[in-house]
Motif scaffolding. Structure first.
Motif, mmCIF file in Angstrom:
data_model
loop_
_atom_site.group_PDB
_atom_site.id
_atom_site.type_symbol
_atom_site.label_atom_id
_atom_site.label_comp_id
_atom_site.label_asym_id
_atom_site.label_seq_id
_atom_site.Cartn_x
_atom_site.Cartn_y
_atom_site.Cartn_z
ATOM 1 N N UNK A 193 0.836 -1.213 0.000
ATOM 2 C CA UNK A 193 0.000 0.000 0.000
ATOM 3 C C UNK A 193 0.862 1.251 0.000
ATOM 4 N N UNK A 194 1.903 1.272 0.834
ATOM 5 C CA UNK A 194 2.773 2.443 0.901
ATOM 6 C C UNK A 194 3.492 2.693 -0.412
ATOM 7 N N UNK A 195 3.912 1.627 -1.079
ATOM 8 C CA UNK A 195 4.592 1.791 -2.366
ATOM 9 C C UNK A 195 3.644 2.306 -3.440
ATOM 10 N N UNK A 200 -0.839 6.445 2.564
ATOM 11 C CA UNK A 200 -0.196 6.912 3.779
ATOM 12 C C UNK A 200 -1.060 6.567 4.976
ATOM 13 N N UNK A 201 -0.478 6.668 6.150
ATOM 14 C CA UNK A 201 -1.203 6.350 7.366
ATOM 15 C C UNK A 201 -2.107 7.520 7.741
ATOM 16 N N UNK A 202 -3.397 7.247 7.837
ATOM 17 C CA UNK A 202 -4.381 8.267 8.192
ATOM 18 C C UNK A 202 -4.950 7.920 9.559
ATOM 19 N N UNK A 224 -2.673 12.888 8.102
ATOM 20 C CA UNK A 224 -2.241 11.917 7.094
ATOM 21 C C UNK A 224 -0.742 12.091 6.897
ATOM 22 N N UNK A 225 -0.024 10.968 6.865
ATOM 23 C CA UNK A 225 1.414 11.024 6.653
ATOM 24 C C UNK A 225 1.837 9.887 5.745
ATOM 25 N N UNK A 226 2.472 10.243 4.646
ATOM 26 C CA UNK A 226 3.060 9.203 3.793
ATOM 27 C C UNK A 226 4.323 8.722 4.472
ATOM 28 N N UNK A 227 4.422 7.436 4.688
ATOM 29 C CA UNK A 227 5.559 6.885 5.408
ATOM 30 C C UNK A 227 6.760 6.647 4.512
ATOM 31 N N UNK A 228 6.514 6.345 3.245
ATOM 32 C CA UNK A 228 7.592 6.216 2.265
ATOM 33 C C UNK A 228 7.408 7.340 1.256
ATOM 34 N N UNK A 265 12.825 5.978 -1.491
ATOM 35 C CA UNK A 265 12.745 4.610 -1.991
ATOM 36 C C UNK A 265 13.471 4.531 -3.319
ATOM 37 N N UNK A 266 14.379 3.578 -3.427
ATOM 38 C CA UNK A 266 15.117 3.377 -4.671
ATOM 39 C C UNK A 266 15.003 1.910 -5.057
#
Length: 90
Positions: A9-11, A15-17, A71-75, A80-81
């Motif tokens: 989901x993060x990729x 994000x965590x809400x 709301x915060x996007x964790x990645x 991310x590479x």
């Protein structure tokens, strides 16, 4: 469809809400109660959170008073590479 992992989901941009929901008790409408909801969701439309709030309004007796959320996007894109190869060392 199988449930997706938190990493998948993060990729995909989720994000965590976290939502703090204040609602009135059905038997005592002057008293407010707090409920905390947390899930992975897509900003700015928040389909998961609004789906939960729609379910609440349709099925639960405690009317909503207010909802505060964060709301915060964790990645993030710069963190991310993709790795195309692997080296094995003894």
């Amino acid at each position: 469809m199988p449930e997706r992992s938190a990493l998948e989901l993060q990729l995909d941009g989720y994000g965590l809400t976290t939502a703090q929901i204040l609602y009135r008790l059905p038997d005592h409408p002057t008293i407010l109660q707090t409920y905390v909801w947390q899930d992975y969701d897509l900003a700015p439309d928040f389909p998961e959170m609004f789906g939960f709030l729609d379910f609440w309004n349709a099925n639960l007796d405690g009317p909503l008073h207010s909802v505060r959320y964060t709301h915060q996007r964790l990645i993030k894109p710069g963190e991310f590479h993709r790795v195309d190869g692997e080296f094995a060392l003894h």
